[in-house]
Design a protein around this motif. Structure first.
Motif, short mmCIF file in Angstrom:
data_model
loop_
_atom_site.label_atom_id
_atom_site.label_comp_id
_atom_site.label_asym_id
_atom_site.label_seq_id
_atom_site.Cartn_x
_atom_site.Cartn_y
_atom_site.Cartn_z
N PRO A 143 1.57 -10.61 -3.61
CA PRO A 143 2.51 -8.60 -3.81
C PRO A 143 1.35 -7.56 -3.71
N PHE A 145 2.95 -4.36 -4.76
CA PHE A 145 3.59 -3.77 -5.69
C PHE A 145 3.23 -5.02 -7.15
N PHE A 146 2.94 -5.62 -7.42
CA PHE A 146 1.67 -6.82 -8.51
C PHE A 146 0.43 -6.24 -8.55
N SER A 272 4.20 1.04 5.73
CA SER A 272 5.66 -0.25 5.19
C SER A 272 5.24 -0.15 3.57
N ILE A 275 5.34 2.34 1.33
CA ILE A 275 6.86 2.30 0.26
C ILE A 275 6.76 1.77 -1.09
N LEU A 276 6.20 0.68 -0.96
CA LEU A 276 6.09 -0.45 -2.39
C LEU A 276 4.56 0.51 -3.41
N THR A 279 5.56 3.78 -4.79
CA THR A 279 6.76 3.42 -5.72
C THR A 279 6.15 3.20 -7.52
N VAL A 280 5.20 2.77 -7.41
CA VAL A 280 4.16 2.25 -8.55
C VAL A 280 3.92 3.08 -9.26
N ARG A 291 11.81 5.50 -0.61
CA ARG A 291 12.59 4.47 -1.91
C ARG A 291 14.01 5.51 -2.58
N LEU B 148 9.79 -2.23 7.35
CA LEU B 148 10.46 -2.15 6.94
C LEU B 148 12.31 -2.17 7.74
N ILE B 232 7.01 -13.07 -0.52
CA ILE B 232 6.83 -11.86 -0.79
C ILE B 232 7.60 -10.87 -0.49
#
Lengths: 336, 303
Positions: A143, A145-146, A272, A275-276, A279-280, A291, B148, B232
């Motif tokens: 992922p 964000f991970f 898209s 977004i993640l 954020t991090v 977000r 999205l 995910i």
């Protein structure tokens, strides 16, 4: 060629109309009426009626849609509930940062992915091939964000090589005529600021670029493997062309056709994924803005942001389609 | 020919006899990647099913005494993977998290698959204006990046586990629709369909018993890969705070949300659930890739 471009452009009309209907239905279906949201606790049946009348919400649904379409095409995307600023203004402030981030991520994935895939195919079924396949498989399985968290922990928190959050150090003050910070730093002629901005960009770009990197590596590898077995490659080799020339002019050039399509299709993924990632890293782009809007239930921002990103993706895909037609005559002349 | 049609041409599978599946299975067993994937997925499913037996602690039980000296004590004999910021056993939460991830994956892919199969089969088999209309709808949905769109749908339905599953399912619909339409189109003109039509078999029977079984293998490949994406994306939505709203729910994405704050002192809180996601997703991706290769007619007979 002109007919091809015109046909592609005409295809845009139903897609954009459909998109606007989708978003309009989405707004209508949101919980809570706009009048309720505006009035809050002061709502009485009378004031609700008044607000509904004032904003045309008592009109038939197609009148309301027409009105929405007119406003949207004039780029009136509404006002943010939290900041009271027009949504379009906020997009203007935020989007350049995301564009910079996306371009950096795309560069990272293309500049590493294409050579990696190419050499993996050239060394088919060797350790190098297996390792690069393994990396790309890992890339699509982690992922985003991970990965961002891990990168942040290792390179920013532990090693302290790179900054943890933001787009530029708070101590650096340069004018922002364009809001593209790299451009702004160059315009200001401030190399220290430029280096600072680049440093802030590295980790988010690597995290965001990880999935495109994996995809591009896999496609390049598959395409090179395919092309290598073509008759014209054998011919080129047989007539005694140097292997390097064959690789560059014949193999790579033909293999890059499918790769170029895939690269274009990654734009939606980048936007898209932002977004993640944003954020991090608390990166002040359109992703972290969306977000925040999600947790504030700031619907005008969510609606305007999603519509904006979708339109960007539609246009980029159109450009990719057209450029694909330019480099591949079979598509252009193939009719359907 | 558009890009999408090129893609659907790639996934076209020639009508193969009964040998396709046994041949595929034989090749799958010789693919080390697919075997690793199968093992990973088997472990993941077993852990999910046997969670109450495997978990050493209650995943929701808090023991604030454990974090009295600050967040958070790392792995120890009593808590193999340490405890989180509320003193909950991390290992037990990860074990129970497998249940939720499996559930999210299966439900959302089923939603996407069932709707996609119906729409795609109708579109591909009947053609004409029905096909055009449905495909334009699919184009519009595909224009919005999947994650999205999932966010938009969850914003509409409100955050929560069920809503996340529906949202990811809907995102999958256009993908399966297009895929199935492509392979039905490729099948429709086949000789056995013509033969069935010639002897007067009803259209519905042809579709269900002749076309679908032959068109389904790319869908199975995509289904496996979609399971990976679903896990995910669900984790991503959970990370954004759109997942299960009860903070005690042991969902992997949710578990990662708060860890950003403790990255300095307790990085393991981010690493363990993250690794769990990576391993399960990797498993499905490996199987999907293996299936793709095993079912590819171009590669049949080789290896």
């Amino acid at each position: 060629m002109l007919r091809f471009v015109v046909r592609r452009l005409l295809l845009l009309v139903p897609i954009l109309l459909g998109l606007s209907i989708l978003v309009f239905v989405w707004i209508r279906a949101l919980p809570g009426s706009p009048a309720q949201a505006l009035l809050g606790e002061r709502a009485t049946p009378q004031t609700i009626h008044q607000i509904n009348h004032q904003y045309g919400l008592d009109k038939p649904i197609y009148v309301q849609y027409w009105r929405y379409l007119k406003e949207t095409s004039q780029l009136k995307l509404g006002t943010s509930i939290t900041t009271r600023q027009p949504v379009l203004t906020e997009i203007g402030q935020r989007f350049p940062a995301t564009v910079e981030l996306s371009i950096a991520a795309a560069l990272f994935s293309i500049l590493i992915g294409i050579p990696l895939g190419f050499f993996a195919a050239k060394r088919h079924r060797t350790v190098f091939d297996h390792v690069s396949l393994g990396i790309s498989l890992f890339g699509i399985s982690i992922p985003i964000f991970f990965l961002a968290l891990i990168l942040k922990y290792v390179f920013a928190v532990r090693l302290g090589w790179l900054p943890t959050v933001g787009q530029i150090s708070v101590l650096i003050n340069i004018p922002h005529p364009t809001n593209f910070y790299i451009l702004d730093a160059l315009l200001a002629g401030n190399m220290g600021a430029l280096w600072d901005v680049v440093q802030h960009l590295i980790l988010p770009a690597v995290a965001l670029g990880s999935i495109p990197l994996a995809v591009i590596t896999r496609i390049t590898r598959a395409a090179v493997l395919d092309v290598q077995n073509e008759d014209y490659i054998r011919t080129a080799r047989a007539k005694g062309l140097a292997p390097r020339i064959v690789d560059l002019r014949h193999v790579l050039r033909n293999a890059l056709l499918p790769v170029s399509t895939i690269v274009g299709l990654q734009v939606g993924l980048l936007l898209s994924g932002a977004i993640l990632t944003e954020t991090v890293f608390a990166y002040p782009g359109i992703g972290s803005w969306l977000r925040q809007a999600i947790s504030d239930r700031n619907y005008p921002v969510i609606q305007g942001g999603i519509l904006f990103v979708a339109i960007i993706v539609v246009f980029v895909n159109l450009l990719v389609d057209i450029s694909y037609g330019l480099i591949n005559p079979r598509i252009r002349l193939g009719g359907k | 020919m558009s890009v999408a049609e090129l893609e659907s041409r790639e996934v076209m599978i020639e009508g193969a006899g009964a040998g396709l599946w046994s041949d595929a299975l034989r090749r799958l067993r010789r693919n080390p990647g697919a075997i690793v994937g199968a093992v990973l997925v088997a472990i993941f499913v077993l852990v999910a099913l046997a969670a109450p037996l495997l978990a050493p602690h209650d995943p929701r039980a808090q023991d604030l005494n454990l974090i009295i000296k600050g967040c958070c004590p790392g792995p120890s004999a009593h808590h193999l993977l340490g405890v989180d910021d509320l003193g909950r056993d991390e290992l037990s939460r990860i074990i129970y998290g497998a249940r939720l991830s499996l559930l999210i994956g299966i439900v959302s892919v089923s939603v996407g698959l069932s709707l996609g199969i119906v729409i795609g089969a109708i579109s591909g088999f009947f053609g004409g204006w029905i096909d055009s209309l449905l495909m334009r709808l699919v184009d519009i949905m595909l224009a919005i990046p999947g994650f999205l769109m999932a966010i938009g749908i969850v914003a509409l339905l409100g955050p929560g586990l069920f809503q996340v599953m529906i949202a990811i399912g809907i995102v999958n619909v256009p993908i399966f629709t297009r895929l199935l339409r492509g392979s039905v189109l490729a099948q429709r003109e086949n000789d056995f369909v013509l033969a069935a039509r010639a002897v007067g078999v009803r259209r519905r029977t042809i579709l269900i018993s002749h076309v679908l079984p032959n068109a389904i293998s790319p869908v199975i490949v995509q289904g496996t890969l979609a399971l990976a994406t679903a896990i995910i994306d669900a984790a991503g939505l959970g990370f954004l705070g759109l997942g299960p709203q009860d903070p005690s729910t042991p969902e992997w994405g949710n578990m990662l949300t708060d860890t950003v704050r403790y990255l300095q002192t307790a990085p393991f809180l981010a690493i363990f659930p993250g690794v769990a996601i990576v391993l399960s997703v990797l498993g499905f991706n490996l199987i999907g890739d293996g299936l793709r290769e095993a079912l590819d007619p171009k590669l049949r007979g080789r290896a």
